[in-house]
Scaffold this motif. Structure first.
Motif, mmCIF file in Angstrom:
data_model
loop_
_atom_site.group_PDB
_atom_site.id
_atom_site.type_symbol
_atom_site.label_atom_id
_atom_site.label_comp_id
_atom_site.label_asym_id
_atom_site.label_seq_id
_atom_site.Cartn_x
_atom_site.Cartn_y
_atom_site.Cartn_z
ATOM 1 N N TYR A 151 0.868 -1.173 0.000
ATOM 2 C CA TYR A 151 0.000 0.000 0.000
ATOM 3 C C TYR A 151 0.901 1.219 0.000
ATOM 4 O O TYR A 151 2.083 1.139 0.354
ATOM 5 C CB TYR A 151 -0.963 -0.001 1.198
ATOM 6 N N ASP A 152 0.374 2.343 -0.421
ATOM 7 C CA ASP A 152 1.188 3.549 -0.590
ATOM 8 C C ASP A 152 1.007 4.575 0.514
ATOM 9 O O ASP A 152 1.630 5.629 0.480
ATOM 10 C CB ASP A 152 0.894 4.191 -1.951
ATOM 11 N N GLY A 153 0.144 4.291 1.480
ATOM 12 C CA GLY A 153 -0.032 5.221 2.582
ATOM 13 C C GLY A 153 -1.316 4.978 3.344
ATOM 14 O O GLY A 153 -2.104 4.094 3.006
ATOM 15 N N LEU A 154 -1.481 5.783 4.396
ATOM 16 C CA LEU A 154 -2.649 5.698 5.265
ATOM 17 C C LEU A 154 -3.501 6.944 5.135
ATOM 18 O O LEU A 154 -2.969 8.046 4.985
ATOM 19 C CB LEU A 154 -2.221 5.581 6.737
ATOM 20 N N VAL A 155 -4.806 6.749 5.238
ATOM 21 C CA VAL A 155 -5.753 7.859 5.255
ATOM 22 C C VAL A 155 -6.666 7.657 6.456
ATOM 23 O O VAL A 155 -7.242 6.584 6.628
ATOM 24 C CB VAL A 155 -6.616 7.903 3.979
ATOM 25 N N ALA A 156 -6.786 8.690 7.290
ATOM 26 C CA ALA A 156 -7.659 8.618 8.461
ATOM 27 C C ALA A 156 -8.545 9.854 8.514
ATOM 28 O O ALA A 156 -8.192 10.910 7.976
ATOM 29 C CB ALA A 156 -6.831 8.511 9.742
ATOM 30 N N GLY A 157 -9.680 9.708 9.181
ATOM 31 C CA GLY A 157 -10.604 10.822 9.335
ATOM 32 C C GLY A 157 -10.076 11.897 10.264
ATOM 33 O O GLY A 157 -10.543 13.035 10.222
ATOM 34 N N ALA A 158 -9.099 11.566 11.111
ATOM 35 C CA ALA A 158 -8.488 12.520 12.034
ATOM 36 C C ALA A 158 -7.209 11.904 12.587
ATOM 37 O O ALA A 158 -7.053 10.683 12.580
ATOM 38 C CB ALA A 158 -9.440 12.856 13.185
ATOM 39 N N VAL A 159 -6.311 12.745 13.074
ATOM 40 C CA VAL A 159 -5.062 12.263 13.654
ATOM 41 C C VAL A 159 -5.333 11.306 14.809
ATOM 42 O O VAL A 159 -4.643 10.296 14.963
ATOM 43 C CB VAL A 159 -4.176 13.445 14.117
ATOM 44 N N ASP A 160 -6.359 11.581 15.608
ATOM 45 C CA ASP A 160 -6.621 10.724 16.766
ATOM 46 C C ASP A 160 -7.152 9.346 16.394
ATOM 47 O O ASP A 160 -7.252 8.468 17.240
ATOM 48 C CB ASP A 160 -7.534 11.412 17.775
ATOM 49 N N ARG A 161 -7.462 9.106 15.134
ATOM 50 C CA ARG A 161 -7.821 7.759 14.684
ATOM 51 C C ARG A 161 -6.558 6.930 14.462
ATOM 52 O O ARG A 161 -6.603 5.711 14.429
ATOM 53 C CB ARG A 161 -8.647 7.776 13.406
ATOM 54 N N LEU A 162 -5.410 7.591 14.290
ATOM 55 C CA LEU A 162 -4.131 6.894 14.140
ATOM 56 C C LEU A 162 -3.588 6.445 15.486
ATOM 57 O O LEU A 162 -2.997 5.383 15.602
ATOM 58 C CB LEU A 162 -3.101 7.807 13.467
ATOM 59 N N GLY A 163 -3.732 7.284 16.491
ATOM 60 C CA GLY A 163 -3.247 6.968 17.825
ATOM 61 C C GLY A 163 -3.760 8.000 18.803
ATOM 62 O O GLY A 163 -3.946 9.159 18.443
ATOM 63 N N ARG A 164 -3.992 7.589 20.021
ATOM 64 C CA ARG A 164 -4.570 8.481 21.019
ATOM 65 C C ARG A 164 -3.571 9.520 21.489
ATOM 66 O O ARG A 164 -3.910 10.647 21.763
ATOM 67 C CB ARG A 164 -5.045 7.645 22.206
ATOM 68 N N ASN A 165 -2.300 9.125 21.615
ATOM 69 C CA ASN A 165 -1.323 10.059 22.164
ATOM 70 C C ASN A 165 -0.304 10.475 21.111
ATOM 71 O O ASN A 165 -0.234 9.902 20.027
ATOM 72 C CB ASN A 165 -0.646 9.474 23.412
ATOM 73 N N VAL A 166 0.476 11.477 21.450
ATOM 74 C CA VAL A 166 1.456 12.034 20.529
ATOM 75 C C VAL A 166 2.452 10.978 20.076
ATOM 76 O O VAL A 166 2.782 10.894 18.889
ATOM 77 C CB VAL A 166 2.189 13.233 21.174
ATOM 78 N N VAL A 167 2.927 10.162 20.996
ATOM 79 C CA VAL A 167 3.937 9.152 20.660
ATOM 80 C C VAL A 167 3.403 8.185 19.612
ATOM 81 O O VAL A 167 4.058 7.939 18.589
ATOM 82 C CB VAL A 167 4.411 8.404 21.929
#
Length: 153
Positions: free
Chosen positions: A86-102
């Motif tokens: 796959y060539d990348g990720l698409v999410a509806g918001a940053v917080d769907r990728l991970g809850r915290n900054v790390v």
């Protein structure tokens, strides 16, 4: 974008460099503000805005945002290269990728280091994590940058 146009954004991998994985997550399926349908529409809209298309979905339902993206049941195998190219990720918001900054940054830097795109709804184009100004720029319409990730659900 009309629903029929959005449906055309989902199609098999074509080796075009814009074959993207849609990422959706909910801790509880009853949260109306981040409903699966809304997340789907946001992901398809932003994928189309960068000329990409969705080749698959990493739908982690009933999965806490505190779960490391690498160990999430649906997203983890993609990140570990167990599900195909796959060539990348698409999410509806940053917080769907991970809850915290790390977690969000680790996922973002993994995409960057692998030469893959990272796109979220409300952010203008793909994220450029080599540009400190881009990391700190909030999404519009919401105040979500990689350094402000802390949302419920």
């Amino acid at each position: 974008m009309r629903r029929t146009d959005l449906n055309m954004i989902e199609r098999p991998s074509a080796g075009c460099g814009k074959c993207l994985l849609g990422v959706r997550r909910l801790s509880r399926m009853k949260l109306a503000t981040s409903s699966p349908e809304r997340q789907r529409e946001d992901v398809l809209t932003v994928a189309a805005s960068v000329g990409g298309h969705i080749i698959g979905w990493a739908d982690d339902w009933e999965v806490s945002g505190a779960t490391d993206p690498m160990t999430r049941p649906k997203l983890g195998p993609w990140l570990c290269d167990e599900k195909g190219p796959y060539d990348g990720l698409v999410a509806g918001a940053v917080d769907r990728l991970g809850r915290n900054v790390v977690d969000a940054l680790n996922t973002g830097y993994k995409m960057r280091d692998e030469g893959k795109l990272l796109v979220t709804y409300g952010h203008d184009g793909p994220w450029d994590l080599d540009d400190q100004a881009d990391e700190n720029r909030p999404n519009t319409p919401g105040p979500m940058s990689f350094f402000s990730v802390a949302a419920p659900g």
